[in-house]
Design an enzyme around this catalytic site. Structure first.
Site, PDB file in Angstrom:
ATOM      1  N   GLY A 118     -11.554 -23.202  24.720  1.00 27.51           N
ATOM      2  CA  GLY A 118     -11.969 -23.478  26.072  1.00 27.51           C
ATOM      3  C   GLY A 118     -10.945 -24.803  26.115  1.00 27.51           C
ATOM      4  O   GLY A 118     -11.511 -25.571  26.915  1.00 27.51           O
TER       5      GLY A 118
ATOM      6  N   ASP B  19      -3.143 -24.708  31.024  1.00 26.71           N
ATOM      7  CA  ASP B  19      -3.477 -25.505  29.720  1.00 26.71           C
ATOM      8  C   ASP B  19      -1.712 -25.658  29.669  1.00 26.71           C
ATOM      9  O   ASP B  19      -1.982 -26.671  29.431  1.00 26.71           O
ATOM     10  CB  ASP B  19      -3.539 -23.793  28.941  1.00 26.71           C
ATOM     11  CG  ASP B  19      -5.075 -23.420  29.692  1.00 26.71           C
ATOM     12  OD1 ASP B  19      -5.648 -24.252  30.392  1.00 26.71           O
ATOM     13  OD2 ASP B  19      -5.138 -23.266  28.684  1.00 26.71           O
TER      14      ASP B  19
END
Ligand code: GLA
Length: 382
Positions: free
Chosen positions: A119, A167
């Site tokens: 994660g 991300d």
């Protein structure tokens, strides 16, 4: 695992070195692919890449973490049937060349420090370090936002994960010493400094997720299904970002229990991001902690992306003195837990977690204190 310093001294003499950080999202989970808001920061755990150009079009890569050597030819790139690490790199090269840039071949060594499937964006970090390095040795450049977008496309087409932009954007664009409030629709950002009174502590549950296994894409499909239903009543809605709580409640029956809960998570999470951004700015650390914990409940109950090990870890961390709130980070289905800890208590908290949480193989968990760092770039030891 080899140390970064050793990696650099092993390969640095005649190679250029690049690195891309991992990212930790303070709040705003599963909102990016719904055009929503997120609040990530980069942390000083890196994917390292040493590179030398070749005169042909072959890219040859040694992945130190797996001690695996693979190559591909830039003129004949094919994704594998089952996505693996090399596909992220093939995807990045394909997407760069799709912009009209011609890359040269390369000899590459890669070493990653970010837990895989934890994660913290090990995949996006790999994509960004590859893109930055391949562009540099090919004497080409692109704006950071464009690099982020092409890396996201690479993940869609070569890894089969329909991820949002968070991300890649954070790793390409988030500056050192800050977190960014990112609007995933407009890509506008607002920086915020994390108050010194708190430390962001990461603890790995030891359960790895694999986004290509399908749970992630399934959530994205459910969100789209909900949008299609809401659009029948409110035609201007194009994503869950546009939906107000009132609109959501007016179509409760049409949505049914599952889609209602998916919507409720996204809609309330976007509001939490705004509140946490303001609370960080005003130094209201109690509110930051409370909202982080509420985000976790919503991810667990409404979005259903937690798991038993993460639940046990969250209970243990929350019971430690000085922890203001905890939640799973990233996509979920395992991975790491983020705790907002009063800085003065962080060492005691680490010790208590190490004593009380055991991973499935009986070990104390891996922990990391977030140290906000610069985006993907060439590295110079001097
Ligand atoms: C993964 C994806 C991101 C985002 C998060 C969940 O990290 O790559 O785009 O959707 O999950 O917030």
């Amino acid at each position: 695992m080899i140390q970064a310093a050793q990696f650099v001294s092993d390969v640095a003499s005649d190679a250029r070195i690049f690195r891309a950080p991992g990212r930790v999202n303070i709040i705003g989970e599963h909102t990016d692919y719904n055009d929503g808001l997120v609040l990530p920061t980069n942390t000083a755990l890196y994917t390292w890449l040493a590179i030398k150009p070749r005169t042909d079009r072959v890219v040859s890569i040694l992945a130190k973490n797996f001690e695996e050597q693979r190559d591909f030819n830039l003129d004949a790139i094919e994704p594998s049937n089952k996505p693996e690490w090399i596909d992220y790199l093939k995807g990045v090269c394909t997407e760069i060349e799709a912009t009209g840039i011609t890359l040269c071949g390369a000899e590459i060594v890669i070493h990653g420090e970010i837990p895989i499937g934890g994660g913290m964006s090990s995949s996006a970090s790999l994509e960004l370090v590859m893109a930055t390095a391949m562009l540099a040795i090919s004497d080409a450049s692109l704006p950071a936002q464009e690099i982020a977008k092409l890396c996201q496309r690479a993940e869609h087409t070569f890894a089969g994960v329909n991820c949002g932009i968070m991300d890649q954007f954070s790793i390409a664009c988030c500056g050192e010493g800050q977190a960014i409030l990112l609007d995933c629709r407009s890509l506008d950002t607002r920086p915020v400094v994390i108050p010194e009174e708190i430390t962001l502590l990461i603890t790995d549950s030891g359960v790895n997720h694999k986004l290509s296994d399908g749970g992630y894409n399934q959530r994205a499909i459910e969100c789209q299904d909900a949008v299609a239903i809401i659009q029948e009543r409110y035609s201007s809605v194009t994503s869950l970002r546009d939906v107000s709580p009132k609109q959501m409640h007016s179509v409760t029956e049409q949505l049914g229990d599952l889609l209602l809960r998916r919507c409720r998570h996204v809609i309330t999470e976007i509001e939490r991001v705004k509140t946490v951004f303001d609370a960080l700015n005003s130094g209201d650390i109690e509110t930051v902690g409370q909202l982080v914990s509420r985000s976790h409940s919503s991810l667990r109950d409404d979005f259903e992306v937690s798991c038993d090990e993460v639940e046990s870890l969250v209970s243990i961390t929350n019971a430690c003195k000085g922890v203001l709130g905890s939640r799973m980070v990233g996509a979920g289905f395992g991975g790491c837990v983020l705790s907002i800890v009063q800085a003065v208590h962080v060492e005691a908290v680490r010790q208590q977690i190490a004593q009380e949480y055991r991973t499935n193989n009986g070990k104390s968990p891996w922990m990391h204190t977030v140290a906000s760092t610069m985006p993907a770039a060439e590295y110079s030891a001097t």
